[in-house]
Design a protein around this motif. Structure first.
Motif, short mmCIF file in Angstrom:
data_model
loop_
_atom_site.label_atom_id
_atom_site.label_comp_id
_atom_site.label_asym_id
_atom_site.label_seq_id
_atom_site.Cartn_x
_atom_site.Cartn_y
_atom_site.Cartn_z
N MET A 283 28.32 -64.80 -88.12
CA MET A 283 29.09 -65.50 -87.10
C MET A 283 30.06 -64.54 -86.41
N LYS A 284 30.68 -63.66 -87.17
CA LYS A 284 31.61 -62.70 -86.59
C LYS A 284 30.89 -61.71 -85.67
N SER A 285 29.63 -61.44 -85.95
CA SER A 285 28.88 -60.52 -85.11
C SER A 285 28.55 -61.14 -83.75
N TYR A 286 28.50 -62.46 -83.72
CA TYR A 286 28.19 -63.16 -82.48
C TYR A 286 29.42 -63.65 -81.73
N PHE A 287 30.47 -64.04 -82.48
CA PHE A 287 31.60 -64.71 -81.86
C PHE A 287 32.95 -64.15 -82.30
N ASP A 288 33.92 -64.26 -81.43
CA ASP A 288 35.31 -63.99 -81.76
C ASP A 288 35.85 -65.24 -82.45
N VAL A 289 36.36 -65.11 -83.66
CA VAL A 289 36.79 -66.28 -84.43
C VAL A 289 37.93 -67.02 -83.74
N ASP A 290 38.68 -66.33 -82.88
CA ASP A 290 39.76 -66.99 -82.17
C ASP A 290 39.23 -67.95 -81.11
N ASN A 291 38.03 -67.70 -80.63
CA ASN A 291 37.40 -68.59 -79.65
C ASN A 291 36.55 -69.66 -80.32
N LEU A 292 36.08 -69.35 -81.50
CA LEU A 292 35.14 -70.23 -82.20
C LEU A 292 35.86 -71.45 -82.78
N PRO A 293 35.33 -72.66 -82.53
CA PRO A 293 35.95 -73.88 -83.08
C PRO A 293 35.93 -73.90 -84.61
N THR A 294 36.85 -74.63 -85.19
CA THR A 294 36.93 -74.73 -86.65
C THR A 294 35.66 -75.30 -87.25
N GLN A 295 34.95 -76.13 -86.50
CA GLN A 295 33.69 -76.70 -86.99
C GLN A 295 32.65 -75.63 -87.29
N PHE A 296 32.85 -74.45 -86.69
CA PHE A 296 31.91 -73.35 -86.90
C PHE A 296 32.56 -72.16 -87.61
N GLY A 297 33.68 -72.43 -88.28
CA GLY A 297 34.32 -71.37 -89.06
C GLY A 297 35.36 -70.56 -88.31
N GLY A 298 35.70 -70.97 -87.09
CA GLY A 298 36.71 -70.25 -86.32
C GLY A 298 38.07 -70.90 -86.43
N THR A 299 38.93 -70.59 -85.48
CA THR A 299 40.30 -71.12 -85.53
C THR A 299 40.64 -71.99 -84.32
N ALA A 300 39.74 -72.06 -83.35
CA ALA A 300 40.00 -72.84 -82.13
C ALA A 300 39.72 -74.33 -82.37
N THR A 301 40.26 -75.15 -81.49
CA THR A 301 40.07 -76.60 -81.56
C THR A 301 38.95 -77.02 -80.61
N LEU A 302 38.01 -77.78 -81.14
CA LEU A 302 36.91 -78.29 -80.32
C LEU A 302 37.27 -79.68 -79.84
N ASN A 303 37.39 -79.83 -78.54
CA ASN A 303 37.76 -81.12 -77.97
C ASN A 303 36.89 -81.40 -76.75
N TYR A 304 35.90 -82.25 -76.93
CA TYR A 304 35.02 -82.59 -75.80
C TYR A 304 35.64 -83.74 -75.02
N ASP A 305 35.99 -83.47 -73.78
CA ASP A 305 36.55 -84.48 -72.87
C ASP A 305 35.48 -84.79 -71.83
N HIS A 306 34.85 -85.94 -71.96
CA HIS A 306 33.72 -86.27 -71.10
C HIS A 306 34.11 -86.31 -69.63
N GLU A 307 35.27 -86.85 -69.34
CA GLU A 307 35.72 -86.95 -67.95
C GLU A 307 35.94 -85.57 -67.34
N GLU A 308 36.58 -84.68 -68.09
CA GLU A 308 36.82 -83.33 -67.60
C GLU A 308 35.52 -82.55 -67.48
N PHE A 309 34.64 -82.71 -68.46
CA PHE A 309 33.35 -82.02 -68.42
C PHE A 309 32.54 -82.49 -67.22
#
Length: 287
Positions: A222-248
Motif C-alpha cells: 500500500m505504501k508503494s502505491y499511496f501516500d498514507v496521508d492521502n489514503l483513507p483510514t479504511q485502507f490503512g491511511g490517516t485521511a478521512t473518507l467522506n462521500y458527499d453525493h451532492e458535492e460529487f
C-alpha cells in the motif's frame, strides 16, 4: 544458446513498436470522425500491448471495442442518468491520486443499492471514462481500491455482474488498469474469487492485489502505491473518507460539460436516439 523472443512492452524496441503501430493503423483503413480523433498512436499501442504486439489480434480487439462503443455509447452518458446508482457511494472517483498520479476509483461492493445490471454497468463505465478523462498528461492508467467492509453473501455482486465488469475492463479498456487492490476481503470471498478469476486474462489477473491490514507485506504494498496521508483510514491511511453525493454530483456535472466539449457535443448534442450527428465511435479519449 538461443533466446526465445519476448514481445513484452519493456523489451520491444522503440522502432519496432512504432512500426507495429503504423502497421495496425494501416490495417484499420481510413478513419474519420471520432475514430480519427481517438484512435491515437497511444491508443493503438495499448491494444498492441494487450495482444502481445500481434497486429491481427490487436486489430480484432480494437474493432470489437468500436462495435461495443457504437452500441453502448459511453461518451454520451451523463451523470444525471446514473446518479441514482451513485447515491451510496458504491463506486466513485477519489479526491486523491496514487504516487504515480493515477486517478483512483474507490469501489465498495458492500454498499450496492440497485439490482438492474444494465444500469450498474452504465454507472461503472461512466466512472471509468471520467477517470481516464481526468488523467494527467503522460499517465494512461488508473488504480482501483476495493473496500469489502459490509460485504456478505446476501449483498454479494452476482457472478454475472463481475464477469461483465471484467469483460468491459480488459476487452474495451486494455492497459488502463494499473492495479486493483482488494482490501481485506472476508474469508467467504475466496469461494467467489475461485469462480471469478477464470474470467480474467493473465495480464488482468496479475494486476489484482490482495491486501490485509495486519500483514506487513500488504502494508508495504500500500505504501508503494499511496501516500498514507492521502489514503483513507479504511485502507490503512490517516485521511478521512467522506462521500458527499451532492458535492460529487456537482463535480461530475462540471466534468460532463468538459467531456461534451471534448467530444464536440457542446455544438452537436446527441439526438433522441443518442447518436447525434456522428457515425463513428471510438476508443477512450486521450488525456
Amino acid at each position: 544458446m538461443f533466446r526465445r523472443k519476448n514481445h513484452s512492452n519493456s523489451e520491444q524496441g522503440v522502432e519496432d513498436q512504432q512500426h507495429k503501430v503504423k502497421e495496425l493503423r494501416a490495417s484499420l483503413g481510413q478513419l474519420s470522425g471520432r475514430s480519427a480523433q481517438f484512435c491515437t498512436d497511444a491508443c493503438l499501442k495499448r491494444y498492441l500491448e494487450a495482444r502481445n504486439w500481434n497486429v491481427d489480434k490487436a486489430k480484432k480487439m480494437l474493432e470489437e471495442t468500436l462495435k461495443w462503443r457504437l452500441s453502448f455509447k459511453p461518451e454520451e452518458i451523463r451523470w444525471n442518468e446514473v446518479a441514482k446508482e451513485g447515491e451510496t457511494g458504491k463506486v466513485f472517483k477519489a479526491n486523491f491520486r496514487d504516487r504515480h498520479g493515477r486517478t483512483v476509483l474507490i469501489l465498495r461492493p458492500g454498499m450496492q443499492n440497485t439490482a438492474a445490471l444494465d444500469n450498474q454497468m452504465k454507472h461503472l463505465v461512466y466512472l471509468i471514462e471520467n477517470a481516464i478523462f481526468n488523467l494527467p498528461e503522460g499517465q494512461e492508467q488508473m488504480a482501483w481500491l476495493i473496500d469489502y467492509t459490509g460485504w456478505s453473501i446476501t449483498n454479494n455482486v452476482p457472478v454475472k455482474s463481475a464477469r461483465e465488469t471484467i469483460n468491459i475492463l480488459q476487452n474495451h479498456y486494455p492497459e488502463r488498469l494499473a492495479a486493483a487492490i482488494l482490501y481485506n476481503p472476508p474469508r467467504l470471498f475466496e469461494t467467489f474469487w475461485r469462480i471469478v478469476k477464470y474470467f480474467m486474462d493473465p495480464k488482468t489477473f496479475q494486476k489484482v492485489k490482495f491486501v490485509y491490514p495486519k500483514n506487513k507485506d500488504s502494508a508495504e504494498l500500500m505504501k508503494s502505491y499511496f501516500d498514507v496521508d492521502n489514503l483513507p483510514t479504511q485502507f490503512g491511511g490517516t485521511a478521512t473518507l467522506n462521500y458527499d453525493h451532492e458535492e460529487f454530483s456537482r463535480l461530475m456535472a462540471q466534468d460532463d460539460v468538459k467531456a461534451a466539449k471534448f467530444w464536440g457535443m457542446d455544438k452537436h448534442p446527441p439526438g433522441p436516439g443518442g447518436n447525434g450527428s456522428y457515425s463513428a465511435v471510438e476508443v477512450t479519449p486521450e488525456p
